[in-house]
Motif scaffolding. Sequence first.
Motif, short mmCIF file in Angstrom:
data_model
loop_
_atom_site.label_atom_id
_atom_site.label_comp_id
_atom_site.label_asym_id
_atom_site.label_seq_id
_atom_site.Cartn_x
_atom_site.Cartn_y
_atom_site.Cartn_z
N ILE A 27 0.80 -1.18 -0.16
CA ILE A 27 -0.15 0.04 0.07
C ILE A 27 0.95 1.06 -0.03
CG2 ILE A 27 -1.69 1.53 1.16
CD1 ILE A 27 -2.78 -1.46 2.46
N VAL A 28 1.93 1.23 0.74
CA VAL A 28 2.76 2.52 1.00
C VAL A 28 3.76 2.72 -0.46
CG1 VAL A 28 4.82 3.24 2.25
CG2 VAL A 28 2.90 2.33 3.38
N LEU A 29 3.92 1.39 -1.08
CA LEU A 29 4.66 1.83 -2.23
C LEU A 29 3.83 2.21 -3.63
CD1 LEU A 29 7.01 -1.42 -2.42
CD2 LEU A 29 7.65 0.94 -2.09
N GLN A 30 3.63 3.57 -3.14
CA GLN A 30 2.80 4.22 -4.19
C GLN A 30 3.10 5.88 -4.36
OE1 GLN A 30 0.42 2.58 -6.18
NE2 GLN A 30 0.93 0.57 -4.93
N ASP A 31 2.67 6.54 -5.21
CA ASP A 31 3.18 7.75 -5.47
C ASP A 31 2.75 8.75 -4.32
OD1 ASP A 31 4.37 7.32 -7.72
OD2 ASP A 31 3.00 8.30 -8.96
N TRP A 32 1.67 8.19 -3.73
CA TRP A 32 1.17 9.18 -2.39
C TRP A 32 2.00 9.42 -1.29
CZ3 TRP A 32 0.67 7.50 2.34
CH2 TRP A 32 0.37 5.98 2.59
N ILE A 33 2.68 8.26 -0.92
CA ILE A 33 3.62 8.46 0.33
C ILE A 33 4.80 9.53 -0.10
CG2 ILE A 33 5.22 6.82 -0.66
CD1 ILE A 33 4.18 7.34 2.87
N VAL A 34 5.19 9.88 -1.22
CA VAL A 34 5.92 10.72 -1.53
C VAL A 34 5.48 12.29 -1.19
CG1 VAL A 34 7.41 12.21 -3.10
CG2 VAL A 34 7.67 9.68 -2.95
N HIS A 35 4.19 12.31 -1.80
CA HIS A 35 3.51 13.73 -1.62
C HIS A 35 3.23 13.93 -0.29
CE1 HIS A 35 3.36 14.35 -6.12
NE2 HIS A 35 2.70 13.10 -6.30
N VAL A 36 2.59 12.92 0.26
CA VAL A 36 2.13 13.04 1.83
C VAL A 36 3.59 13.51 2.44
CG1 VAL A 36 1.36 11.83 3.84
CG2 VAL A 36 -0.03 11.79 1.57
N GLU A 37 4.60 12.73 2.59
CA GLU A 37 5.67 12.80 3.55
C GLU A 37 6.31 14.26 3.06
OE1 GLU A 37 7.12 11.22 6.18
OE2 GLU A 37 4.93 10.42 5.81
N TYR A 38 6.36 14.78 2.00
CA TYR A 38 6.87 16.11 1.59
C TYR A 38 5.90 17.13 2.02
CZ TYR A 38 10.75 14.49 -1.26
OH TYR A 38 12.09 13.77 -1.55
#
Length: 229
Positions: A27-38
């Motif tokens: 679930i985490v290995l998706q583009d959203w994790i970069v956008h959310v963490e940044y």
Amino acid sequence: MRVLRTAAIVAVAALVFPLLVTTSLRIVLQDWIVHVEYAVGRVPDDRYGFTEDERTDLALTGLDAITPGTPGVSLLRDARLPGGDPAFTEPEIVHMQDVRDLVGTLLAFQLWAAVAVAVAALALAVHPTTRTIVPRGLRYGVLASVPVAAVVGLFMLVTWDSFFTRFHEVFFEGDTWRFPVTDTLIRLYPDEFWMGVAAWIAGLTVVLAALVWVLAGVWLRRVGRSVAR
């Protein structure tokens, strides 16, 4: 027969925690994790000149490079800094290949373990005496996962640096995962980024564990009613 039933329940239970963690990883290995963490994480701004858009684009490229089903680390070889220089050094690319191999192994395990549990559920559903094996195994697995998750979570929370180091020492060879703070990988994915990722995986694991507990309970009740008839 009782020994075989117990062994089957234990086998299912043993798969639960790794299945929960690897499903959370998927679930985490998706583009959203970069956008959310940044956007809302604790990731500090880059000290060496990346704009937000440049950093985000490169971070998403790195994520794509380690995700199965993509062109892989060739994406990193093609990536360029704003001035036209290669964005990643060869040691960084080699490490990301190692990461891709590890991710591929973990996600393959997640898929095959899930298939194994599903096949076992179907196979054991044919007889009333074996219908409860899988749901019981799932529930016992969730119960066993609680102390394991608590210990790992406490270790991460209290001694993040030690956890991060031990993790890399287990899965990667030598110091191939260590890079100067000026290298692109560290600029894109500093410790704060990985702390956020770990928190997401931990949180999702808890949510999935609760979901499995509830669904397995419903499953047991329905099996009980069908046997009673």
